[in-house]
Design an enzyme around this catalytic site. Structure first.
Site, PDB file in Angstrom:
ATOM      1  N   TYR A 230     -40.701   6.385 -16.361  1.00  0.00           N
ATOM      2  CA  TYR A 230     -39.466   5.955 -17.023  1.00  0.00           C
ATOM      3  C   TYR A 230     -38.636   7.276 -17.647  1.00  0.00           C
ATOM      4  O   TYR A 230     -38.737   7.576 -18.972  1.00  0.00           O
ATOM      5  CB  TYR A 230     -39.960   5.309 -18.215  1.00  0.00           C
ATOM      6  CG  TYR A 230     -40.568   3.746 -18.022  1.00  0.00           C
ATOM      7  CD1 TYR A 230     -39.670   2.779 -17.545  1.00  0.00           C
ATOM      8  CD2 TYR A 230     -42.290   3.788 -17.762  1.00  0.00           C
ATOM      9  CE1 TYR A 230     -40.365   1.596 -17.147  1.00  0.00           C
ATOM     10  CE2 TYR A 230     -42.657   2.501 -17.473  1.00  0.00           C
ATOM     11  CZ  TYR A 230     -41.713   1.346 -17.055  1.00  0.00           C
ATOM     12  OH  TYR A 230     -42.225   0.207 -16.602  1.00  0.00           O
ATOM     13  N   GLU A 475     -43.915  -6.472  -7.780  1.00  0.00           N
ATOM     14  CA  GLU A 475     -44.389  -5.956  -9.375  1.00  0.00           C
ATOM     15  C   GLU A 475     -43.774  -6.708 -10.157  1.00  0.00           C
ATOM     16  O   GLU A 475     -42.458  -6.503 -10.377  1.00  0.00           O
ATOM     17  CB  GLU A 475     -44.625  -4.565  -9.546  1.00  0.00           C
ATOM     18  CG  GLU A 475     -45.269  -4.252 -10.760  1.00  0.00           C
ATOM     19  CD  GLU A 475     -45.287  -2.647 -10.805  1.00  0.00           C
ATOM     20  OE1 GLU A 475     -46.314  -2.258 -11.720  1.00  0.00           O
ATOM     21  OE2 GLU A 475     -44.897  -2.009 -10.067  1.00  0.00           O
TER      22      GLU A 475
END
Length: 627
Positions: A230, A475
């Site tokens: 991230y 996912e």
């Protein structure tokens, strides 16, 4: 029971409230909303409550934070792994909260408001723990590298659970800013049902904003283990503006409005024309909120700056519609497409902004201004609906990308907990690498159904491979679902006659049912049209509320074709109307059928609604034809 012209969802009142074409296929948005909220219970970390409905999950991460001398038990796993990443978790909470702030009434009508608020509180309880001091914020527990080396249930974790923080020496303005936004937005959700908790959240939000603004720096420069997963590409200016916007909404404190006005140009709020919105890049969200403030008449001497924010908000909306100067890419099937890896996150977040902005425009009586010309607000809502319908199965593959919705949905989700037999069914320990050998490589459906999860979705050509190792497409992630809550509530519950520019008032999730005390109500004036003629008009007040010392009423008007023929070219005369109206098209001084309806069959009815602060408007038939 009276017969109505029905949308395919079989909810007659949605006909005119949703402002959507009859040609769209029907979906059970209420069921989808229920499932999308349930997914968050599968993502819970910590001690699970007795109210836990996803019963194949167990307690996990019970020592999180212990090595650092802080309690970090709880919160959410972000996706298919077992790491708690602070930045996407906070964004998830912000977007769930925004969903309730805008559409809490619609959620309450489905009985899901309490579950949605529980989902938010599970996250904010953790964020409070993660902020033990004014200038300290824990932003990650576990790390992606060691976690991804293993394929284990959360209940079996043997991976490193180190905690990582930001502080004045190692700042993280983007992380702290997003967490401030989450706390502020959530404080609005709990303002009436739990005022003490709401105040606590707002206090944390104030402190986190000050910390983020005073000690500036990107969080992934301090928590370097987050970079691979991230990375904060956009920096922190967007989060500072985003946090200020939410703090202004939550507190009404002029300081935060002035912050947006003073820093809009320098921090990019008025300069960046975006075609994406998500956990990293917040500019389009900021611009949408500031445009709301402008339409609410709150800009004051910042009006010129706020208009530039709004221009960029509309740049985003127009690009999503394909009516701008630089448009988003779409698949042949019509899905917004940004990237191969988890594209669905951009679909749901963009659709949410389109939904709320559509309602802001409708409430202010404005159209969207695109380079190709003016666009009606209903087209933005139509875009959001088309994206949601694609997700739910209206696509070239006829695949639902929400697990457990419909008949054809992903069965091999890239998700550790769902792909391994439940700890409760078989408590035998699953080792780090053994999970890969036994469960990850298993070419069979998941033993645990991850109900409500929105997976990454198809590629640029609408292709999708339902395979567990296809993490780009199979996912799920919490921030895929969070914006969807609001859109589904809006599509399921309709507009409801609510002015989205009035002060927000989230209802209590489970109100005590009491015998109502009769309250003074305006008299309902019968429509001049005679019920004995071919067209009957019936009006009734359906709800009322107070805002800024003024009482507002929502009126429903049902027009019924009592003849034995098809009603065409209907024109209604409406006088003494002092507020917005939904569900008719204005033609000069009269009103006609909405754009998606050109006739009314024999015995059928249609409805339109309006709100204002006095007695019912006078509605009469001006002209019509029977064929």
């Amino acid at each position: 029971m009276e017969k109505f012209v029905k949308l395919t969802s079989m909810r007659p009142l949605l006909l005119l409230l949703c402002l959507l074409p009859l040609a769209f296929a029907g979906h059970d948005y209420g069921q989808a909303l229920t499932k999308s909220i349930l997914f968050f219970e599968a993502q819970r970390s910590g001690y699970l409550p007795h109210t836990q409905r996803v019963n194949w999950r167990g307690n996990s991460g019970l020592n999180d934070g212990k090595a650092s001398g802080v309690d970090l038990v709880g919160g959410y796993y972000d996706a298919g792994d077992n790491v708690k990443f602070g930045l996407p978790m906070a964004f998830t909470i912000t977007m769930m909260s925004w969903s309730i702030v805008e559409y809490g009434k619609q959620m309450a009508s489905t009985g899901e408001l309490g579950h949605a608020m529980d989902a938010i509180k599970w996250g904010t309880d953790y964020l409070i723990k993660a902020h033990p001091e004014p200038n300290v914020l824990y932003g990650e527990v576990g790390d992606g590298n060691t976690d991804h080396y293993c394929w284990q249930r959360p209940e079996d974790m043997t991976t490193d659970r180190r905690a990582y923080k930001v502080d004045p020496s190692n700042p993280g303005s983007d992380l702290a800013g997003e967490t401030a936004a989450a706390m502020a937005a959530a404080s609005m959700v709990f303002r009436h049902s739990n005022p003490a908790y709401s105040s606590e959240l707002l206090r944390h939000a104030y402190q986190l904003f000050d910390f983020a603004d005073k000690y500036r720096g990107k969080y992934d420069g301090s928590i370097t283990v987050a970079q691979k997963y991230y990375r904060s590409v956009s920096g922190y200016n967007d989060e500072l503006l985003w946090a200020a916007a939410w703090l202004y909404q939550a507190s009404g404190n002029q300081y935060y409005l002035d912050y947006l006005g003073r820093n809009g140009d320098a921090m990019g709020g008025t300069g960046w024309g975006m075609t994406e919105f998500g956990w990293d890049v917040k500019y389009a969200g900021v611009q949408t909120l500031v445009a709301k403030f402008l339409m609410q008449g709150k800009a004051g001497h910042h009006a010129a700056v706020f208009e530039r924010y709004q221009q960029k908000a509309e740049y985003f909306m127009c690009s999503c519609l394909g009516k701008g100067s630089r448009n988003v890419q779409k698949t042949p099937g019509g899905l917004i497409f940004r990237q191969r890896w988890n594209n669905m996150q951009f679909v749901t977040s963009a659709s949410f902004l389109a939904t709320v902005y559509s309602d802001y425009l409708a409430s202010s009586g404005r159209n969207l201004r695109c380079s190709s010309g003016n666009v009606a607000p209903s087209q933005l809502l139509g875009l959001a609906k088309s994206q949601v319908d694609y997700i739910l199965g209206d696509n070239p593959r006829a695949t639902s990308y929400m697990v457990g919705y419909g008949n054809n949905y992903p069965r091999q989700v890239h998700h550790r907990a769902s792909s391994i037999v439940s700890f409760k069914a078989n408590p035998s320990f699953v080792s780090c690498r053994g999970g890969y050998a036994t469960w990850f490589s298993r070419k069979a459906s998941d033993p645990n159904l991850l109900v409500g999860a929105i997976v990454g979705g198809p590629d640029a050509y609408d292709n999708f491979a339902d395979e567990r190792d296809n993490y780009e497409q199979t996912e799920p992630a919490t921030y895929n679902n969070a914006p969807l809550l609001g859109i589904l509530a809006r599509l399921n519950g309709g507009h409801g006659g609510y002015n989205q520019l009035l002060p927000e008032n989230v209802p209590a999730p489970n109100p005590v049912v009491r015998k109502p005390t009769p309250a003074p109500q305006p008299k309902t004036t019968p429509a001049p049209a005679s019920s004995s003629g071919p067209i009957a008009i019936k009006q009734k007040m359906t709800t009322s509320w107070d805002a800024k010392g003024q009482k507002y009423y929502r009126y429903s008007t049902v027009v019924t074709n009592k003849s034995g023929k098809t009603l065409k070219d209907l024109k209604l005369s409406i006088s003494k109307l002092y507020g917005p109206l939904w569900g008719l098209t204005k033609v000069g001084n009269v009103y006609g059928f909405p754009s998606w309806l050109n006739s009314l069959p024999a015995g059928k009815s249609m409805e339109f609604v309006y709100i204002h602060s006095t007695d019912p408007a006078a509605v009469s038939v001006s002209s019509y034809n029977l064929a």
